[in-house]
Design a protein around this motif. Structure first.
Motif: not given
Length: 160
Positions: A48-49, A19-22, A113-115
């Motif tokens: 992130v993925l 989450n931090d990376q995203a 999926k969002s990323i």
């Protein structure tokens, strides 16, 4: 006897780290980012993925309590409930883990999926501020669900 899987501190740590990376990625593109800028951000998308895929595997490998499965099996209209769960979670018909009471796997799948969709849009056309914010909102809803459930497991286990 429990309806929920055991708390695993490594899972919530990995979700928080990813989450931090995203969130750094979202902050980087929040004012918009052209398709030409995508190449410099592709490694971040991949991290992130990859992080989401890794923690999803951990969550899916976590043993589910038999009590949870037995409860689902006793619910009136079980077949219809299982059908609805499979539709919402894209679970194969023969997967016995469909419709467990913990939503972390489906939430992580939605976050990933969002990323993934954001990455693809960024690569093809670039991201405007509104589109970037839409992807952030979709991701945040999903990741918040996963973090909330895992934090609840931690509290019930005395982990937080």
């Amino acid at each position: 006897m429990s309806l929920f899987p055991e708390f695993d501190a490594k899972i919530i740590e990995k979700i928080e780290e990813t989450n931090d990376q995203a969130q750094v990625l979202f902050a980087t593109v929040e004012r918009g980012s052209s398709a030409a800028e995508f190449a410099s951000l592709e490694p971040t998308y991949n991290e992130v993925l990859g992080g989401l895929s890794a923690v999803l595997l951990q969550v899916e490998a976590r043993p589910q309590p038999e009590t949870s499965e037995r409860l689902i099996n006793r619910i009136v209209g079980r077949e219809r409930i299982q059908d609805l769960c499979r539709e919402s979670e894209d679970v194969p018909a023969d997967d016995p883990r469909a419709c467990f009471l913990v939503v972390t796997p489906s939430a992580l799948k939605e976050a990933r999926k969002s990323i993934s969709e954001m990455r693809n849009a960024h690569e093809r056309l670039g991201l405007g501020p509104v589109l970037a914010e839409n992807y952030r909102n979709l991701f945040n809803i999903s990741i918040e669900q996963a973090l909330t459930v895992e934090a609840a497991l931690a509290v019930s286990a005395g982990g937080i």
